[in-house]
Structures are given as structure tokens and as C-alpha cells.
Design a protein around this motif. Sequence first.
Motif, PDB file in Angstrom:
ATOM      1  N   ILE A 149     -12.943 -11.484   3.208  1.00 26.91           N
ATOM      2  CA  ILE A 149     -13.757 -10.379   3.747  1.00 26.91           C
ATOM      3  C   ILE A 149     -14.182  -9.444   2.616  1.00 26.91           C
ATOM      4  CG2 ILE A 149     -13.776  -8.389   5.313  1.00 26.91           C
ATOM      5  CD1 ILE A 149     -11.616  -9.880   6.978  1.00 26.91           C
ATOM      6  N   ARG A 150     -13.208  -9.159   1.715  1.00 28.88           N
ATOM      7  CA  ARG A 150     -13.486  -8.230   0.607  1.00 28.88           C
ATOM      8  C   ARG A 150     -14.655  -8.730  -0.237  1.00 28.88           C
ATOM      9  NH1 ARG A 150     -12.348  -7.099  -4.671  1.00 28.88           N
ATOM     10  NH2 ARG A 150     -11.593  -9.213  -5.024  1.00 28.88           N
ATOM     11  N   ARG A 151     -14.575 -10.022  -0.618  1.00 26.40           N
ATOM     12  CA  ARG A 151     -15.601 -10.551  -1.505  1.00 26.40           C
ATOM     13  C   ARG A 151     -16.958 -10.594  -0.833  1.00 26.40           C
ATOM     14  NH1 ARG A 151     -12.931 -15.835  -4.031  1.00 26.40           N
ATOM     15  NH2 ARG A 151     -15.106 -16.296  -4.532  1.00 26.40           N
ATOM     16  N   ARG A 152     -16.965 -10.935   0.455  1.00 24.45           N
ATOM     17  CA  ARG A 152     -18.251 -11.071   1.131  1.00 24.45           C
ATOM     18  C   ARG A 152     -18.893  -9.703   1.413  1.00 24.45           C
ATOM     19  NH1 ARG A 152     -18.038 -15.695   5.648  1.00 24.45           N
ATOM     20  NH2 ARG A 152     -20.308 -15.593   5.374  1.00 24.45           N
ATOM     21  N   LEU A 153     -18.015  -8.697   1.629  1.00 21.66           N
ATOM     22  CA  LEU A 153     -18.569  -7.367   1.879  1.00 21.66           C
ATOM     23  C   LEU A 153     -19.066  -6.724   0.569  1.00 21.66           C
ATOM     24  CD1 LEU A 153     -16.247  -5.819   4.612  1.00 21.66           C
ATOM     25  CD2 LEU A 153     -18.545  -6.777   4.864  1.00 21.66           C
ATOM     26  N   ILE A 154     -18.319  -7.003  -0.521  1.00 21.53           N
ATOM     27  CA  ILE A 154     -18.762  -6.496  -1.822  1.00 21.53           C
ATOM     28  C   ILE A 154     -20.174  -7.017  -2.102  1.00 21.53           C
ATOM     29  CG2 ILE A 154     -18.398  -6.739  -4.339  1.00 21.53           C
ATOM     30  CD1 ILE A 154     -15.383  -6.478  -3.741  1.00 21.53           C
ATOM     31  N   ARG A 155     -20.382  -8.330  -1.784  1.00 22.65           N
ATOM     32  CA  ARG A 155     -21.688  -8.933  -1.997  1.00 22.65           C
ATOM     33  C   ARG A 155     -22.774  -8.168  -1.241  1.00 22.65           C
ATOM     34  NH1 ARG A 155     -21.747 -14.025  -3.592  1.00 22.65           N
ATOM     35  NH2 ARG A 155     -19.983 -14.672  -2.347  1.00 22.65           N
ATOM     36  N   ARG A 156     -22.385  -7.562  -0.111  1.00 22.39           N
ATOM     37  CA  ARG A 156     -23.357  -6.790   0.669  1.00 22.39           C
ATOM     38  C   ARG A 156     -23.451  -5.332   0.199  1.00 22.39           C
ATOM     39  NH1 ARG A 156     -22.215 -11.855   2.593  1.00 22.39           N
ATOM     40  NH2 ARG A 156     -23.830 -12.481   4.111  1.00 22.39           N
ATOM     41  N   GLY A 157     -22.788  -5.029  -0.902  1.00 27.47           N
ATOM     42  CA  GLY A 157     -22.958  -3.712  -1.502  1.00 27.47           C
ATOM     43  C   GLY A 157     -22.030  -2.625  -1.018  1.00 27.47           C
ATOM     44  N   LEU A 158     -20.880  -3.051  -0.433  1.00 27.91           N
ATOM     45  CA  LEU A 158     -19.916  -2.047   0.001  1.00 27.91           C
ATOM     46  C   LEU A 158     -18.799  -1.933  -1.032  1.00 27.91           C
ATOM     47  CD1 LEU A 158     -19.540  -3.005   3.767  1.00 27.91           C
ATOM     48  CD2 LEU A 158     -20.363  -0.803   2.918  1.00 27.91           C
ATOM     49  N   ALA A 159     -18.230  -0.731  -1.118  1.00 26.54           N
ATOM     50  CA  ALA A 159     -17.013  -0.557  -1.921  1.00 26.54           C
ATOM     51  C   ALA A 159     -15.835  -0.831  -0.994  1.00 26.54           C
ATOM     52  CB  ALA A 159     -16.932   0.857  -2.467  1.00 26.54           C
ATOM     53  N   ILE A 160     -14.856  -1.543  -1.516  1.00 24.12           N
ATOM     54  CA  ILE A 160     -13.753  -1.987  -0.645  1.00 24.12           C
ATOM     55  C   ILE A 160     -12.422  -1.474  -1.150  1.00 24.12           C
ATOM     56  CG2 ILE A 160     -12.558  -3.996   0.329  1.00 24.12           C
ATOM     57  CD1 ILE A 160     -15.459  -3.765   1.272  1.00 24.12           C
ATOM     58  N   ILE A 161     -11.629  -0.955  -0.209  1.00 26.68           N
ATOM     59  CA  ILE A 161     -10.219  -0.661  -0.504  1.00 26.68           C
ATOM     60  C   ILE A 161      -9.415  -1.519   0.476  1.00 26.68           C
ATOM     61  CG2 ILE A 161      -8.425   1.087  -0.696  1.00 26.68           C
ATOM     62  CD1 ILE A 161     -10.676   3.197  -0.734  1.00 26.68           C
ATOM     63  N   CYS A 162      -8.324  -2.104  -0.038  1.00 23.19           N
ATOM     64  CA  CYS A 162      -7.507  -2.952   0.837  1.00 23.19           C
ATOM     65  C   CYS A 162      -6.132  -2.364   1.060  1.00 23.19           C
ATOM     66  CB  CYS A 162      -7.355  -4.352   0.238  1.00 23.19           C
ATOM     67  SG  CYS A 162      -8.898  -5.272   0.297  1.00 23.19           S
ATOM     68  N   ALA A 163      -5.625  -2.617   2.237  1.00 24.23           N
ATOM     69  CA  ALA A 163      -4.231  -2.267   2.535  1.00 24.23           C
ATOM     70  C   ALA A 163      -3.599  -3.465   3.221  1.00 24.23           C
ATOM     71  CB  ALA A 163      -4.181  -1.045   3.443  1.00 24.23           C
ATOM     72  N   VAL A 164      -2.314  -3.684   2.918  1.00 26.67           N
ATOM     73  CA  VAL A 164      -1.653  -4.869   3.473  1.00 26.67           C
ATOM     74  C   VAL A 164      -0.859  -4.552   4.741  1.00 26.67           C
ATOM     75  CG1 VAL A 164      -1.545  -6.087   1.279  1.00 26.67           C
ATOM     76  CG2 VAL A 164       0.354  -4.586   1.949  1.00 26.67           C
ATOM     77  N   ASP A 165      -0.654  -3.270   5.013  1.00 28.52           N
ATOM     78  CA  ASP A 165       0.010  -2.953   6.284  1.00 28.52           C
ATOM     79  C   ASP A 165      -0.491  -1.614   6.815  1.00 28.52           C
ATOM     80  OD1 ASP A 165       1.387  -0.882   5.003  1.00 28.52           O
ATOM     81  OD2 ASP A 165       2.980  -2.251   4.375  1.00 28.52           O
ATOM     82  N   GLY A 166      -0.056  -1.259   8.019  1.00 31.51           N
ATOM     83  CA  GLY A 166      -0.544  -0.079   8.711  1.00 31.51           C
ATOM     84  C   GLY A 166      -0.217   1.222   8.007  1.00 31.51           C
ATOM     85  N   GLU A 167       1.019   1.352   7.535  1.00 33.06           N
ATOM     86  CA  GLU A 167       1.466   2.591   6.912  1.00 33.06           C
ATOM     87  C   GLU A 167       0.611   2.949   5.701  1.00 33.06           C
ATOM     88  OE1 GLU A 167       3.488   4.619   8.123  1.00 33.06           O
ATOM     89  OE2 GLU A 167       4.723   3.490   9.542  1.00 33.06           O
ATOM     90  N   SER A 168       0.474   1.926   4.815  1.00 33.54           N
ATOM     91  CA  SER A 168      -0.295   2.209   3.603  1.00 33.54           C
ATOM     92  C   SER A 168      -1.770   2.405   3.932  1.00 33.54           C
ATOM     93  CB  SER A 168      -0.110   1.084   2.575  1.00 33.54           C
ATOM     94  OG  SER A 168      -0.484  -0.148   3.149  1.00 33.54           O
ATOM     95  N   GLY A 169      -2.251   1.700   4.988  1.00 31.26           N
ATOM     96  CA  GLY A 169      -3.635   1.854   5.425  1.00 31.26           C
ATOM     97  C   GLY A 169      -3.911   3.276   5.867  1.00 31.26           C
ATOM     98  N   ILE A 170      -2.989   3.834   6.679  1.00 32.07           N
ATOM     99  CA  ILE A 170      -3.155   5.204   7.172  1.00 32.07           C
ATOM    100  C   ILE A 170      -3.168   6.182   6.000  1.00 32.07           C
ATOM    101  CG2 ILE A 170      -2.018   7.061   8.487  1.00 32.07           C
ATOM    102  CD1 ILE A 170      -0.959   4.794  10.355  1.00 32.07           C
ATOM    103  N   GLU A 171      -2.266   5.918   5.052  1.00 30.63           N
ATOM    104  CA  GLU A 171      -2.129   6.760   3.859  1.00 30.63           C
ATOM    105  C   GLU A 171      -3.439   6.813   3.067  1.00 30.63           C
ATOM    106  OE1 GLU A 171       0.534   8.398   3.846  1.00 30.63           O
ATOM    107  OE2 GLU A 171       0.054   9.522   2.014  1.00 30.63           O
ATOM    108  N   ILE A 172      -4.019   5.600   2.873  1.00 32.09           N
ATOM    109  CA  ILE A 172      -5.279   5.502   2.115  1.00 32.09           C
ATOM    110  C   ILE A 172      -6.405   6.202   2.853  1.00 32.09           C
ATOM    111  CG2 ILE A 172      -7.055   3.881   1.286  1.00 32.09           C
ATOM    112  CD1 ILE A 172      -4.631   1.888   0.854  1.00 32.09           C
ATOM    113  N   ALA A 173      -6.481   5.931   4.198  1.00 30.50           N
ATOM    114  CA  ALA A 173      -7.553   6.532   4.992  1.00 30.50           C
ATOM    115  C   ALA A 173      -7.501   8.047   4.922  1.00 30.50           C
ATOM    116  CB  ALA A 173      -7.442   6.066   6.441  1.00 30.50           C
ATOM    117  N   ARG A 174      -6.264   8.581   4.858  1.00 30.79           N
ATOM    118  CA  ARG A 174      -6.074  10.025   4.848  1.00 30.79           C
ATOM    119  C   ARG A 174      -6.504  10.627   3.498  1.00 30.79           C
ATOM    120  NH1 ARG A 174      -1.867  13.538   4.490  1.00 30.79           N
ATOM    121  NH2 ARG A 174      -0.484  11.954   3.618  1.00 30.79           N
TER     122      ARG A 174
END
Lengths: 717, 123
Positions: free
Chosen positions: B19-44
Motif C-alpha cells: 500500500i505504501r509503495r503504491r500510494l507514494i506513486r500517487r504522490g502521497l507522503a506515507i507514515i506507517c504504524a504497525v499497531d494501534g498504540e503507535s498509530g494513535i501516537e503518530i496521528a496525535r
Amino acid sequence: MTNSLDIAWMLVAAALVMSMQVGFCFLESGLVRAKNSINVAIKNMADFCVSAVVYWLFGFGIMFGASYYGWFGIDRFLLNETGDYWLTSFFVFQMVFCGTAITIISGAVAERMRFSAYLLVALFTSGIIYPFFGHWVWGGVAGGNPGWLASHGFLDFAGSTVVHSVGGWVSFAAILVIGPRIGQFEGSDRKIQGHNLTLATGGALILWVGWLGFNGGSTLALNADVPRIILNTLLGGAFGGCSALLMAYLVFNVARIWAIMNGIIGGLVSVTACCNLISAPAAALVGTVAGVICFCGIQLFERYKIDDAVGAVPAHAFCGVWGTLAVAIFGRAEAWGTGLGRSAQFLIQLEGVVVCFLWTFITSYLFFRIFNRIMPLRVTKQEEIDGLNVSEHGATTELIDLITEMEDQELVGSFDKRVHVEPHTEVGQIAGEYNRVLDRVEEEFLRREESTRRAKQSELEAIRANEVKSNFLANMSHELRTPLGIITGYVELIQEDMNESELQTHMDDLNTIAHSSRHLLNLINGVLDISKIESGQMEVHLVSIEVQPLVDELAQTVQPLMLENNNKLQVFVEEGIENFVSDETKLEQCLLNLLANAAKFTHNGTITLSVSALAWNNGIVCYYFEVKDTGIGIPEEMRESIFQTFTQADSSTTREYGGTGLGLTITRSFARMLNGDVTVTSEVGKGSSFTMRLPANLDPTEGAARALTTPPFPTIL
Amino acid sequence: MNTKTALIIEDNAALREMIRRRLIRRGLAIICAVDGESGIEIARKEGVDIILLDMNLPGKNGWDVAQKLKSMENTAIIPIIAITAHAMRGDRERTLQAGCDEYVSKPIDFDMLLEKIAELMAL
């Protein structure tokens, strides 16, 4: 003056008469039901005790004391003559006579009269009824002036009237007051049966033996009359038995036991008054008539529902009357000693009989009515049902114990215990058999419980197995989808990369991978859908659907498929159709399936999608989506099975045309979930037409509830 | 620059990478998280424009994550696209109830995903 042989004969006769107590005891207790047997036996014994006491205290004095103007005796109470052997012997002989008169009653009132009340009846009869009447007839026999009936010339040798009619009439009064036994005249023809007829028969025979002393001893001397008296007594009994038996044959065609027994007793009673005065042929005739009287009397009682438990009234009272009258009919006039002519003697006899009835019956009837008010003569209904053995004496028999145990089991409804088995008895055998039946029934119950349990278990197992299968398929499909999604995703990623770098190598191979992956994905999605439908997890989302846009979009989507086999797609939407409520996703999926199938199995042809609305047979408006092709068609025998999973019209078609074999199954299931259906018509070589019918009246709010209902879906997979 | 940033919360590495690679190709910047806790942290902490949330996460699952994100002031407005296995009954309702704005099922139809991303970010 007193001859010791006379004394001896009187005492022997007294002993014989007392044996009649045994006879009555056996006869009456044998003729009642087992639950009352002990009560009857005990009454027989107790009444003798009471009457003996009373008779000694004052009965004998009233009967044989110095006469007060012929009405009653006034001395010889508490008799204690030490020097007069004859009088003492006479007293003994009369005492057992009195006992006989009283014990007659116990049979008639059997199975319902209270024991204490019976003792009072015995007291009343032996103390008043019997001695007064006895004085009128026999007073003066032991010296002094005769009683008033005797002075009129009334003759009753051994007591047809004095003993037997008195006992009979008291019985008659008693049974009229206390009424019939429960169950005797209610409902069926089946009367209450005696529990031991062998015993009763033995009792009747003992009575007969005792009667030899009863009549034979009434001479009060061992003289020339005794043999004839005994012969007449035997003849009277025998002829009475025969005639009653004959009556039974004539009326019932069966030798009824009660008939012969009562016939004998009736015959014996009737000759009792006249046996000293008549010839042997006359005795035979008297006995014969008595047998008929006794038989008819019993029949008469039954007709008028008068319940005499042993037939005491016909045998003792009726036959007693007959025997007393027979004195004047068959007796030798010169032997009467009254000096009367035959007709005059007959009138005197009749007078005595009538006086006996009036005195005995009326007095005792009034006494019983009054007494019954103060203290009921009869036991309670429940006591009668339980039986007088238990309710009156707390006495049980094996049979009663067994029945009680069985009833307890019946009431509690618990059959895990077994009844007590009394060894080496008939009742014990019944109990044993009952226990074995219980064993067998219990065994059978266990067997049934076991099979029910097994059936339930296997049903549960089957349900669980199906659940496990559905869950397994759902999970597996899910697990398969993740890597498959990754494969397709990466294929697309590579294709994108290659497009970007304008590299065209392996593009066909990648397309093949992508194509196969999509096919596999469709297959997995199909399996997932079906397992969801099967496990009831498929949901229905009802929304309002715009028909025209939906159809247009579909046409667009399937355009590439149409081009593959060079087919043309035509779409018709009936005028007036705008929108209706259904599950859009499912409708779309169904139509896609049908269109894809049509495109797959048609080459260079035309595929038509038409939508129309029509009221269905139950009046509900339905929408019809028809997909018609000009393809290869479906043979008739396959038209149903194509709706089953992994089935195509021909297994070779799979190779030629591909496809998962799940599309139609899912389509039909979805249509049915939406209260509709899919049907097919086809002609091989010309084409097929699939019609999906969906009702237009679904309520969008029903959606959640509808998801819970199991679809009409055949068990598959 | 007007580059939009997407946060992918997905535990499956291969899927996440694809997903990351294909979205980058469409010109988006991507941040990844491997679980919910870290995802919430990043979003915040990071300013993200859209969140792609796998519902089937180890530990804190997707529904809890979505609820948490929608309950926090500075993340509540970020649109969330739920990615579900589309296997269990009631998934769809539950994702929408939990606060997700859109919903795609696995395996991901990429064109549809792009369409939905575009829709949500245009708002």
C-alpha cells in the motif's frame, strides 16, 4: 327321673350346635372380599361372646323363667343350678341356640357395619328380641306355664321361626337401615365376589353337620324320634341344595356356588320346625320348595337392590316361614298334640309367623333407626373402601399389604423400589411377578432414555460439526484472502513499476498471474459467501434502489465481458419503473453473475437484460430481472442442479468455459433471502433465460431482523 | 508544498509495504504504524490528512483505535478508512459506528481505495 343318656345327647348336640359358629364363621368370611374377611370372622366370634354373656345374665331368665302371663320369664337369671343337671344341660343347649340366631346377622350386614355397632346389635337381639319371642313359643319347656303363642297351639320344633326367622328378620331390618355396599348395585353386572369360596363351602358343610345336633338335640332326649329327625334334616338340606342348583341351571345355565350353598341352608332351616312331625318324603318336598324359595328370594333382593351380603334373609327368614307353615301342611295331625284341625293349625302357624315378623322386624327396625342417629351403624365411605380389616381392626392380609404397597408406588409415581415378596404364597408370586414386570419396564425405559440421549447427542454433534465447518470455511477464506490480496497487490505494483519504466518483458505472464489470482479470489469469495449464508452470517441491507442507473452501470461493467465472445448487450427497462427497496449489493452481484454466465456461454450472440414489474400470485408487486441469451442452452435434466454448488451443465463446460460453479447457488440464495427466487427456462442450442423475481414491498426497517432468518438454502459443501 | 500525508496502520508487513509503495506513486507522503498504540501516537503528534486503519490488529484492535482517534480533539477530524477482512457479520456497521468514515474490504480493490481517499481528502 333324668336319663344320663338324654343329658349326654343334649350336651353332644350343644357341641354340634356350637360348631355351627365355626360353620357360619367360614361361610360368611369366605363370601366377603378379602379386605373384610377378618372383620366378619371376628364378628362371628365376638357375637357369641356377647350373646352368651347376655343370655346367662338375663336372656335365659326372660325366655325360660316362670312365665308372667305368658309374656316373659321372671326368674332363672344368672343361672347357677348346682343340683339340676338336666336344667344346666338345657341351659347350655339353649345358650348355643341363642348364639346361632345372633350370628346369622353378621353375614347379612357384612362389609359395611361398624364393629362396635354390631356388638350392640348382638346385645340387643340376644337380650331382648330373641328371649321375649322365645318365651312366647318355648316358655314352659323347662317347667312352668307356657308362653302365649304356645298356648294358642303354635308349633316350632327346633326354631325355624324362633331362631332362624328371628335372626333373618333382624338382618332384614339392619340391611334396610344401613343400605347396600358401595359398588354392589352400581354400574356393571359384575357383583361383589367372595374372596374364598372354598372356605365358604367348607363352612356350609360344617353348618350342616352342626344342624344334626341343632334338630336332633331339640328332642331334649335321646329317643325314637332322633333318627327320623336327623334323616329329615339331611334330606331337607340335600333337596334344598339340589332344587336351588337346578334353578341356577335353569336361570343362569351355570352351577352357581351361592345357589347350592343357600339352597342347602334354606332346606335345613325349613325342616327345622317340622322334622319331628313329617315323613321323609315330606321332608324332601319341604327342602325342595325351600331351595326354590331361597333362590327366588335372592333374585328378588337383587331386583329391589336390597343388599344381603350372604343371602341370610332369604335362607333364614323366608325358609323359616315356609318350614313353620309346613308343620300344618305336612305334619301328622295326631302328633301335634294341640288337638286342632289342619286348617286351624295352619292359621295358628300363620299367626306365629306374623307375630314373629311384627315383633322382630318392627322392633329392630325402629331400634336401628334411632340407634343410627346416635351412632352410625355404618363405617365411613373411605373405611369401607379401605376394607374393614384395616379400618376396624388394623389387621392386614398379604394381599392388602401388597395392594397398599402398589398404591403407594402409584401415588408417588416412583417405581425404583420393589414390593415385598412373601415367599411360598400366591400373593408372593403375584408380588414377584409385579417386581419382574417393574424390572422389565425399567429396563425398557432406560433403553429408551439411552436412545433418546444418543439421538440428541448426535443431533448436537451434527449441528456443532456444521458450525465448525462454516466457521472453518469463513476463517480459511479470510486467511486465504490476505496472502492472495498481497499477491494481486504486488502483481499490480510490478505492473505499475513496469509501465513507469516502460519495460514490457513478462507482461503477459504477469497478466496470467493477475487473471488466475482474480479467479481464485472469486472462488474464495464465493465459498465465503456460501459459508456465511449457511452459518446465518449473511446480512441483508435494504435500501431504496434507482433501477435505471443501476442497470446502466451494470451494462458498463460487463461491457468487456461481452466483447470477449463478441456478444451484444441489450437493456430494457419497462416504463414506470423507477426505484424499489432491496439489497443493492446483492442485487448487483446476482445480476453480474447472470450476465457473466450469459456472456460466457454465448458466442456471437445477443444478451438481453430486461426489467419489468408484475403482481405475483399473492398480489404482491414483484420486479422481474430477466437475463436472456442466445447461447448453448441447458439440458432439461440439469436445470435444477446448476443451482447447486460447483455444478455446471456439464463437467466439460468447466474446462471450456471456466467459472467457479458457485455463482448461481449464491444468486438463488440471495434472491431467496430477499423473499424472491430465480428460475430458468432454456432450450439446448438456442439459449437460456434466467429470471430473478424480487418483491417490491420489502420494508427497509426489516433489514436487521431479516438477516437473522436462515435462508431457504439446501445444505451444500 | 501541498503534499498530503497518509497514515497506514497495518500489522502485515507485506500488505503495508505494498500500500505504501503504491500510494507514494500517487504522490502521497506515507507514515506507517504497525499497531494501534503507535498509530494513535503518530496521528496525535504528526499532522496526517487521512488514516488507513486495519481493523484486525494485534493488541488494541481497529475499532478501539478508531474510537480513540475520534474521541481526541486533534485527531477527531482526520478521516479514517477502515480496511476489514469482510468476513464476520456486522463488520460494516461496527466500523461505521466506531467512527470510521469509509470502509474497504480485503483484498483491496486499489482503484476503489484511491477513489475513496480522493473523496475524503477533497472535503
